[in-house]
Write a protein that holds these residues in place. Structure first.
Motif, PDB file in Angstrom:
ATOM      1  N   THR A 228       2.822  -1.130  -1.419  1.00  0.00           N
ATOM      2  CA  THR A 228       2.929  -0.252  -0.250  1.00  0.00           C
ATOM      3  C   THR A 228       2.236  -0.894   0.954  1.00  0.00           C
ATOM      4  OG1 THR A 228       0.866   0.961  -0.652  1.00  0.00           O
ATOM      5  CG2 THR A 228       2.842   1.739  -1.806  1.00  0.00           C
ATOM      6  N   LYS A 229       2.574  -0.423   2.141  1.00  0.00           N
ATOM      7  CA  LYS A 229       1.993  -0.937   3.379  1.00  0.00           C
ATOM      8  C   LYS A 229       0.488  -0.697   3.415  1.00  0.00           C
ATOM      9  CE  LYS A 229       2.306  -0.541   8.419  1.00  0.00           C
ATOM     10  NZ  LYS A 229       2.973   0.153   9.545  1.00  0.00           N
ATOM     11  N   LEU A 230       0.065   0.486   2.987  1.00  0.00           N
ATOM     12  CA  LEU A 230      -1.354   0.820   2.991  1.00  0.00           C
ATOM     13  C   LEU A 230      -2.138  -0.144   2.102  1.00  0.00           C
ATOM     14  CD1 LEU A 230      -3.785   2.624   3.642  1.00  0.00           C
ATOM     15  CD2 LEU A 230      -3.099   4.108   1.733  1.00  0.00           C
ATOM     16  N   MET A 231      -1.601  -0.439   0.918  1.00  0.00           N
ATOM     17  CA  MET A 231      -2.304  -1.315  -0.012  1.00  0.00           C
ATOM     18  C   MET A 231      -2.423  -2.721   0.568  1.00  0.00           C
ATOM     19  SD  MET A 231      -0.523   0.138  -3.484  1.00  0.00           S
ATOM     20  CE  MET A 231      -1.457  -0.782  -4.700  1.00  0.00           C
ATOM     21  N   LYS A 232      -1.414  -3.146   1.313  1.00  0.00           N
ATOM     22  CA  LYS A 232      -1.505  -4.452   1.971  1.00  0.00           C
ATOM     23  C   LYS A 232      -2.573  -4.441   3.062  1.00  0.00           C
ATOM     24  CE  LYS A 232       3.356  -5.706   1.193  1.00  0.00           C
ATOM     25  NZ  LYS A 232       4.665  -5.937   1.827  1.00  0.00           N
ATOM     26  N   GLU A 233      -2.637  -3.318   3.789  1.00  0.00           N
ATOM     27  CA  GLU A 233      -3.588  -3.216   4.891  1.00  0.00           C
ATOM     28  C   GLU A 233      -5.030  -3.230   4.411  1.00  0.00           C
ATOM     29  OE1 GLU A 233      -2.437   0.312   6.882  1.00  0.00           O
ATOM     30  OE2 GLU A 233      -0.779  -0.625   8.003  1.00  0.00           O
ATOM     31  N   ILE A 234      -5.277  -2.710   3.213  1.00  0.00           N
ATOM     32  CA  ILE A 234      -6.665  -2.657   2.739  1.00  0.00           C
ATOM     33  C   ILE A 234      -7.015  -3.875   1.887  1.00  0.00           C
ATOM     34  CG2 ILE A 234      -6.755  -0.154   2.834  1.00  0.00           C
ATOM     35  CD1 ILE A 234      -6.358  -0.033  -0.151  1.00  0.00           C
ATOM     36  N   GLY A 235      -6.116  -4.846   1.835  1.00  0.00           N
ATOM     37  CA  GLY A 235      -6.480  -6.130   1.245  1.00  0.00           C
ATOM     38  C   GLY A 235      -5.985  -6.418  -0.148  1.00  0.00           C
TER      39      GLY A 235
END
Length: 439
Positions: free
Chosen positions: A373-380
């Protein structure tokens, strides 16, 4: 299959048992409460007990060894909830018989009568025949109760399994088999056996209640003048009966001796104890399972072929049956006893399982986590992961342990057999890992 619906459609009931019927038939339970050895299903808290109490049955697959009561339970289920009982056997029935059963069930449904269709040996129907049950089960024409001695996961279609609850019947233990003999004696009188011979007869049944009652009937019909001891019982039944006491200490002593002889690489003693158990009437499948356990517990990666040999022996026995299939068990026993030994994998399992329980739910390092997911990518998630195939020598040397936990060593191969080669590989990777960290 007889046409049960010539003029009208009364609920089916079990036919009265004739006085000259086999002992096993005369001792069939009259209700679910009389079923022996399956309280986990038929008791008030069991799946079957709850369904009967509610007056509604779901389709189910009864999976268990021979002689544990699958057919009896199916008949009593129908009677318990007022359903008509229809029975087919996959051994003797074909498509025409199934069509006839479904047509009769449709006709009964029109008359307001529900049908329990019992299919014995259901695993013997092929995939297409099993698919034929689906529309009738889905629309409620029949409540299907199938009986099988084979693992439903392998023997039955996934579509059929998704529409039926799998209920596992247990092999009858010594206490349950003893209760069966007590019922037989209440009906026919004391068995002509000494106490040890009675225990030996129970042990020889290996959880099969029908077999036990058939053996008891043979003894009654012989009208013996004096009780038999274990040796005389074995000679009379033309079956070597192991002298096991009521706790089956002899059984456990012999399997322990076999296991330790294999572990100790004494092939001659291993063959002796294997022969002792087989000639005493031990279930060959039990021995096949124990040989598989020895392969993974005492040999493991020292000779990975040991497990392959044991599984092949199991398949050969299933294919050939007794006595020819027992040669495959002998061959696998010889292989295990002569193989290099290592319990490194067994010890690694114990240590890693213990550590996993102790450390709870520690998160793996973020760099080796997927980021769907996009969120998981954003948090590293996934940031900094090194794809090992792209690294020099196909080895990145990354740290795969949770941040809160030090690296552990569970598997320590011995310097024997194939594990000698495995040890070289581990030493090689450990050196590369140290070199990467030193840079």
């Amino acid at each position: 299959m007889a046409d049960l619906f010539a003029d009208e459609l009364p609920p089916s009931r079990p036919e009265p048992v004739r006085e000259d019927a086999p002992l096993a038939d005369r001792l069939r339970p009259a209700n679910l409460g009389e079923v022996i050895g399956q309280d986990h299903l038929t008791g008030p808290e069991g799946a079957i007990g709850r369904m009967v109490a509610a007056g509604r049955l779901s389709s189910m697959i009864l999976w268990g060894p021979p002689g544990t009561g699958k057919t009896t339970i199916a008949r009593l289920l129908a009677d318990s909830v007022g359903m008509r009982f229809e029975s087919v056997s996959a051994v003797f029935s074909g498509v025409a018989d199934l069509k006839k059963a479904f047509a009769a069930a449709d006709k009964a449904a029109d008359a307001g009568q529900r049908t329990l269709l019992f299919v014995d040996e259901i695993h013997r129907f092929n995939r297409a025949q099993q698919d034929g049950f689906l529309p009738f089960v889905e629309r409620g024409t029949v409540t299907l109760v199938g009986a099988t001695t084979e693992n439903p996961s392998f023997a039955l279609n996934a579509a059929l399994l998704s529409r039926a609850q799998v209920l596992i019947l247990q092999r009858l233990d010594r206490e349950a088999l003893g209760q069966l003999l007590t019922r037989a004696e209440e009906l026919e009188g004391p068995l002509p056996l000494t106490g040890p011979a009675r225990d030996a007869l129970v042990a020889s049944a290996d959880g099969d209640g029908r077999f036990l009652l058939n053996q008891a009937e043979t003894l009654y019909n012989a009208r013996l003048d004096a009780p038999l001891d274990p040796a005389a019982l074995g000679a009379f039944l033309q079956r070597r009966v192991a002298v096991y006491d009521k706790d089956r200490e002899g059984h456990y002593n012999l399997i322990s001796a076999l296991h330790k002889a294999v572990r100790g690489s004494d092939v001659q003693a291993s063959l002796y104890y294997l022969a002792r158990m087989l000639t005493a009437g031990e279930e060959p499948r039990f021995l096949a399972r124990r040989l598989v356990r020895m392969a993974v517990e005492d040999i493991g990666m020292a000779d990975p072929q040991a497990l392959v040999q044991c599984m092949a022996a199991k398949d050969a026995y299933e294919f050939l049956g007794s006595p020819e299939g027992e040669l495959a068990l002998v061959q696998s026993c010889i292989y295990l006893a002569t193989a290099p030994k290592s319990n490194a994998a067994y010890k690694a399992m114990k240590a890693s399982f213990r550590n996993a329980k102790e450390t709870g739910s520690l998160m793996p390092p973020q760099n080796i986590l997927n980021a769907p997911t996009k969120l998981m990518k954003e948090i590293g998630y996934g940031v900094g992961y090194t794809y090992d195939h792209n690294a020099e020598e196909g080895f990145s040397g990354d740290d795969y342990w949770p941040e809160e936990m030090d690296a552990q060593t569970y598997y320590e191969p011995v310097d024997r057999g194939f594990e000698r080669e495995v040890k070289k590989r581990l030493d090689y990777w450990d050196k590369l890992r140290r070199d990467r960290k030193a840079v």
